[in-house]
Structures are given as C-alpha cells and as structure tokens.
Design an enzyme around this catalytic site. Structure first.
Site, PDB file in Angstrom:
ATOM      1  N   HIS A 197     -15.743  -3.553   5.115  1.00  0.00           N
ATOM      2  CA  HIS A 197     -15.113  -2.247   5.257  1.00  0.00           C
ATOM      3  C   HIS A 197     -16.091  -1.358   6.029  1.00  0.00           C
ATOM      4  O   HIS A 197     -17.148  -0.987   5.513  1.00  0.00           O
ATOM      5  CB  HIS A 197     -14.827  -1.667   3.867  1.00  0.00           C
ATOM      6  CG  HIS A 197     -14.112  -0.360   3.880  1.00  0.00           C
ATOM      7  ND1 HIS A 197     -13.074  -0.073   3.025  1.00  0.00           N
ATOM      8  CD2 HIS A 197     -14.267   0.747   4.632  1.00  0.00           C
ATOM      9  CE1 HIS A 197     -12.646   1.161   3.259  1.00  0.00           C
ATOM     10  NE2 HIS A 197     -13.369   1.673   4.234  1.00  0.00           N
ATOM     11  N   GLU A 255     -11.153   4.304   9.175  1.00  0.00           N
ATOM     12  CA  GLU A 255     -11.562   3.142   8.403  1.00  0.00           C
ATOM     13  C   GLU A 255     -11.051   1.856   9.056  1.00  0.00           C
ATOM     14  O   GLU A 255      -9.876   1.754   9.418  1.00  0.00           O
ATOM     15  CB  GLU A 255     -11.065   3.266   6.967  1.00  0.00           C
ATOM     16  CG  GLU A 255     -11.556   4.545   6.286  1.00  0.00           C
ATOM     17  CD  GLU A 255     -11.496   4.485   4.780  1.00  0.00           C
ATOM     18  OE1 GLU A 255     -10.816   3.588   4.259  1.00  0.00           O
ATOM     19  OE2 GLU A 255     -12.134   5.335   4.128  1.00  0.00           O
ATOM     20  N   GLY A 274      -7.999   3.643  -2.967  1.00  0.00           N
ATOM     21  CA  GLY A 274      -7.639   2.391  -3.607  1.00  0.00           C
ATOM     22  C   GLY A 274      -6.435   2.479  -4.525  1.00  0.00           C
ATOM     23  O   GLY A 274      -5.991   1.466  -5.077  1.00  0.00           O
ATOM     24  N   ARG A 278     -10.556  14.402   6.397  1.00  0.00           N
ATOM     25  CA  ARG A 278     -11.371  15.290   5.559  1.00  0.00           C
ATOM     26  C   ARG A 278     -12.811  14.809   5.612  1.00  0.00           C
ATOM     27  O   ARG A 278     -13.116  13.789   6.231  1.00  0.00           O
ATOM     28  CB  ARG A 278     -10.886  15.214   4.104  1.00  0.00           C
ATOM     29  CG  ARG A 278     -10.821  13.776   3.594  1.00  0.00           C
ATOM     30  CD  ARG A 278     -10.496  13.692   2.124  1.00  0.00           C
ATOM     31  NE  ARG A 278     -10.141  12.356   1.701  1.00  0.00           N
ATOM     32  CZ  ARG A 278     -10.997  11.366   1.436  1.00  0.00           C
ATOM     33  NH1 ARG A 278     -12.295  11.567   1.592  1.00  0.00           N
ATOM     34  NH2 ARG A 278     -10.583  10.180   1.033  1.00  0.00           N
ATOM     35  N   LYS A 302      -0.850  -7.781   6.008  1.00  0.00           N
ATOM     36  CA  LYS A 302      -1.402  -9.099   5.697  1.00  0.00           C
ATOM     37  C   LYS A 302      -2.676  -8.898   4.893  1.00  0.00           C
ATOM     38  O   LYS A 302      -3.540  -8.096   5.265  1.00  0.00           O
ATOM     39  CB  LYS A 302      -1.707  -9.851   6.993  1.00  0.00           C
ATOM     40  CG  LYS A 302      -2.383 -11.201   6.788  1.00  0.00           C
ATOM     41  CD  LYS A 302      -1.454 -12.204   6.146  1.00  0.00           C
ATOM     42  CE  LYS A 302      -2.136 -13.583   5.999  1.00  0.00           C
ATOM     43  NZ  LYS A 302      -1.283 -14.532   5.270  1.00  0.00           N
ATOM     44  N   VAL A 314     -16.791  11.354   0.701  1.00  0.00           N
ATOM     45  CA  VAL A 314     -17.833  11.333  -0.318  1.00  0.00           C
ATOM     46  C   VAL A 314     -19.153  10.868   0.304  1.00  0.00           C
ATOM     47  O   VAL A 314     -20.223  11.417   0.055  1.00  0.00           O
ATOM     48  CB  VAL A 314     -17.439  10.388  -1.475  1.00  0.00           C
ATOM     49  CG1 VAL A 314     -18.575  10.292  -2.497  1.00  0.00           C
ATOM     50  CG2 VAL A 314     -16.153  10.851  -2.144  1.00  0.00           C
ATOM     51  N   LYS A 373       0.839  -1.200   0.000  1.00  0.00           N
ATOM     52  CA  LYS A 373       0.000   0.000   0.000  1.00  0.00           C
ATOM     53  C   LYS A 373       0.876   1.252   0.000  1.00  0.00           C
ATOM     54  O   LYS A 373       1.868   1.320   0.723  1.00  0.00           O
ATOM     55  CB  LYS A 373      -0.899   0.023   1.245  1.00  0.00           C
ATOM     56  CG  LYS A 373      -1.817  -1.166   1.371  1.00  0.00           C
ATOM     57  CD  LYS A 373      -2.580  -1.165   2.683  1.00  0.00           C
ATOM     58  CE  LYS A 373      -3.699  -0.162   2.707  1.00  0.00           C
ATOM     59  NZ  LYS A 373      -4.540  -0.309   3.918  1.00  0.00           N
ATOM     60  N   ASN A 389      -9.020   9.115   7.205  1.00  0.00           N
ATOM     61  CA  ASN A 389      -9.148  10.147   6.183  1.00  0.00           C
ATOM     62  C   ASN A 389      -9.432  11.464   6.878  1.00  0.00           C
ATOM     63  O   ASN A 389     -10.491  11.639   7.504  1.00  0.00           O
ATOM     64  CB  ASN A 389     -10.271   9.806   5.208  1.00  0.00           C
ATOM     65  CG  ASN A 389      -9.978   8.538   4.428  1.00  0.00           C
ATOM     66  OD1 ASN A 389     -10.809   7.659   4.321  1.00  0.00           O
ATOM     67  ND2 ASN A 389      -8.792   8.421   3.882  1.00  0.00           N
TER      68      ASN A 389
END
Length: 445
Positions: A207, A273, A164, A290, A200, A293, A157, A288
């Site tokens: 999610h 998240e 994503g 902010r 992992k 969406v 990542k 995040n």
C-alpha cells in the site's frame, strides 16, 4: 490570512492544527462533545464550544451546531482535520453558503473524487491504471454477474468509505450472495450511503500513497510517497517515507498521482492511494481529499508544515512552491499508538491513563493529546498518539524507532507499543519485505 479559525475535530489532529495556527498568529476555536470536555485541544484553544453529547452523530457530525459555533465565534474558516466532516462535500458547500472558508478542497472536487466509483473513472480519464473492477453495483444480481467477469476472489467496497470500513473479501458465489447485503448495510451505517463497488482482490500487495498539494488552478506538486503496508483489518498501523520501491517505479507512481490531481484542479492537501503487486504493477485505489493521519512522516523528510500550507492555500495565498523546490532528506517512520490489545484481536482499551512518558531525543516527534490522568473515551477511534522518528537512512530510523518505543511508557490501557517493538526487530520488516498481510504471514501473533 485568517484571524480566527474553527477546528471541527478532536484528539491529536485538533491539537496539531491549534499549534500551527498559534505559530501563525491565528486564533482558534475548537468544538467538542461532552466526553471531550477535559481534552487538551479544549484546554489549549483560545475558545471552545460544546456541540453535543458523546455520540458522533450528535456532536462532531452535527452540522447545524458546528456552523452555529463558527458563526457565533466569528471564525472565518473551518479546518475539518481528518475523519468526521473532512470529506463531506455537503458540509463544505454549507460552509461556502454561510461565508465560511472550508480549509480543504472544493465540494466539487470532493464529490468527484470522494466516491471510489468516481475516483476510478477520473483515474481512467487521467491515464492512471486501476484495479480491474466495477462502478456502483445496483443489486446482488449485478454483483454476481460482475464477479464472473472480474474473477474470484473479489473485494466489495463501500463507494463512500474509508479507513478499511465497508470492505469484504469474497471468494465464492455463495459467499457473495450474503456478503453483498452485509456490505451495503455496513456502508449505510458508517457512511450514510449504501453504494458498493467491486474490485479484483489481490492476495499480496504493498500500500503506497502519494502526498500532493494543489492551488486549485492546476498547479499540483507531490511531496514524495509513503509506504503504509503494515495494517490490521485494512487499517494502517505503521507508515514510512520514502518507500523502498525501485526509483523508477516510485517516480511513475508519483507522476500518476500528480496527473490525477491536476485533472480536477485539486486545492489543498490530498493523498492518492495505490497498491503495488509483487510484479511491480501499480493501481490507483482512491484519493483521500484531506490531510492524512500519517502526514507527519512526509513533513519530517521534507521539512514542510502541511497544516500551514493548507491554511495559506485556503486563505488565497496560493502555492508558491514548485516541484523542484521540494527536497526530501533521510527516512521517517511513524507508529500509531492505539489503545488496543494486540493479543486480543486489537480490542479497544478505553479508560484512564495512570501515567505517561513519551520518548524524546534527536529526530523524535510525538503528536498526542493525552496526559497523565486523561480518560480515553470509548466513543471514538482508539488512536491516542503518533510516535514519529527521522534519521539519515532507513536502518538508522528503525533503530531510532525501537529506542523511542522502549522509552515510551503508558500505564493504564493496553497499547500497541509491544507489537511495534517486535516489528522493528522482524527480519522481513528490516529488509523492507512488507505486504498488507504482514501481520498474518510474517509475525507470530
């Protein structure tokens, strides 16, 4: 309170901020690229300033031009929306240096939480579980060693990433050798930072994210959680609030989110998240820093205006609400209306909208910047709007969403609407059996 703010964004989120600001008596300035000259935010803002050509790095990421626009128009604050400059601590710091309020968290909080590596460390210090993984990996040799310890499959990542982007699933040592360099290059291209971490990889999980608001002085509240498990290529398609997790597990995750945000004296709107595996184990992924969406579904079940709260906190009015003041009612679902063709691997479909009719009726909300005759530019995200519904129960919300989707007509580009109608009829979705691999395992695509 502010008299005038500048909105450093485009599309539906720029329009969303304009609407709340207008209701609060705040004048708005919107910046735009030449590709967005005829967009609704430009047409509806009190003032507009062109900051460059279509390419994002020459316009919506052009810090000197954005700051110049703010100073030239006398804007007291800058709302960054989501994406673009929203999670750029250097931009927030430059705003502060120029006497302009950045309507969001402090640069220090963003730096601490903005990287996935930093977020993992803060989570551990806040007694919040994280997925087994690493900090920033120096090179491919370090990655190979770490993969042996974590165990394949692993997920590479971008530490500075989001949406994503910059993620690669790796199942073997040979794959890792090439994937690591590709992930670094993608991270450098999208985020200007090649730093890569490893986690992992869990094959199946949900999610789930926690919406928080903080005053910057340690007072943090949550406004429930959202389930964002229906995704394609690690990008969300459908979100709902609340989740269908058991009540005790939901509360554990909500408490963990608040605890982590309090650890950094978080200010403004933020989202933590988490992933939840089949056994009910949950792990922090990232924060995040902010507005999201999908903030709309949390607004629908809480009756709150998150943009208004952002403006109040940034203007120094604090956060008057306590946790016990937050009352969540009913169920809300949001479908992201993307100009994409689901039958062709979600290929973007820019072009002219020949005709558009959005759904209405009880419990239906539409956040969109498009209109009949609008030309979707090919330079940006494919999101053209969000269809949100609210009802007393999840079953009723699903029925309402299906009705609203069937009532919505967009002629011109292909959209994701037909896919969402199928999902609303899907028996696995109806009973809440949803994981991030839903489209692959539960839908005939």
């Amino acid at each position: 309170m502010f008299k005038k703010i500048l909105i450093a964004n485009r599309g539906e989120i720029a329009l969303r901020v304009i609407r709340t600001a207008r209701e609060m008596g705040i004048k708005t300035v919107v910046v735009y690229s030449t590709a967005d000259e005829k967009s609704l935010p430009v047409l509806l803002a009190d003032e507009s300033v062109c900051v460059g050509p279509p390419a994002s790095n020459a316009s919506y990421l052009n810090i000197p031009n954005i700051l110049s626009a703010a100073l030239m128009t006398g804007a007291e604050g800058i709302h960054p929306g989501y994406g673009f400059m929203a999670e750029n601590p250097d931009f927030a710091e430059m705003c502060r240096d120029h006497g302009i309020v950045f309507i969001g968290p402090t640069p220090e909080s963003m730096r601490a939480l903005g990287s996935k590596a930093g977020g993992r460390e803060i989570a551990a210090n806040s007694n919040v579980p994280v997925v087994p993984g690493t900090g920033v990996l120096e090179d491919v040799d370090a990655a190979l060693l770490a993969a042996k310890q974590v165990g394949y499959p692993v997920l590479l990542k971008a530490s500075a990433g989001g949406g994503g982007r910059g993620q690669k699933v790796v199942r073997t040592q040979e794959e890792l050798k090439s994937a690591f360099n590709q992930a670094q290059e993608e991270a450098r291209l999208y985020f200007g930072d090649p730093a890569i971490i490893m986690e992992k990889f869990l094959e199946e999980f949900r999610h789930v994210e926690v919406q928080v608001m903080g005053d910057g002085n340690g007072h943090v509240i949550h406004i429930g959680e959202r389930d964002c498990s229906i995704q394609r290529r690690n990008q969300k398609l459908i979100e709902e609030a609340p989740s269908t997790l058991p009540a005790t597990l939901r509360q554990e995750i909500l408490d963990a989110g608040v605890r982590l945000a309090q650890h950094v004296n978080y200010a403004g709107a933020g989202t933590l998240e988490f992933i939840v595996d089949r056994d009910g184990n949950y792990y922090f992924m990232e924060m995040n820093t902010r507005i999201q969406v999908e903030h709309c579904v949390s607004e629908m079940i809480s009756g709150l205006d998150f943009v208004k709260m952002q403006l109040q906190i940034a203007a120094g009015e604090g956060l008057p609400l306590k946790q016990e003041d937050i009352v969540l009612r009913g169920h809300s679902i949001e479908c992201r209306l993307n100009a994409e063709d689901p039958d062709k691997d979600f290929r973007p479909a820019a072009g002219k909208i020949d005709d558009v009719h959005f759904a209405g009726g009880p419990g239906v909300r539409v956040d969109s910047h498009v209109y009949t005759g609008y030309v979707i530019p090919p330079h940006y995200d494919s999101l053209i709007g969000k269809l949100i519904v609210h009802h007393d129960t999840r079953e009723q919300a699903i029925a309402r969403m299906k009705r609203a989707l069937e009532e919505t007509v967009i002629h011109g580009p292909k959209t994701t609407i037909p896919l969402y109608v199928k999902i609303m009829d899907n028996p696995f979705y109806k009973r809440g059996a949803v994981m991030t691999n839903f489209l692959k395992t539960r839908m005939e695509m």
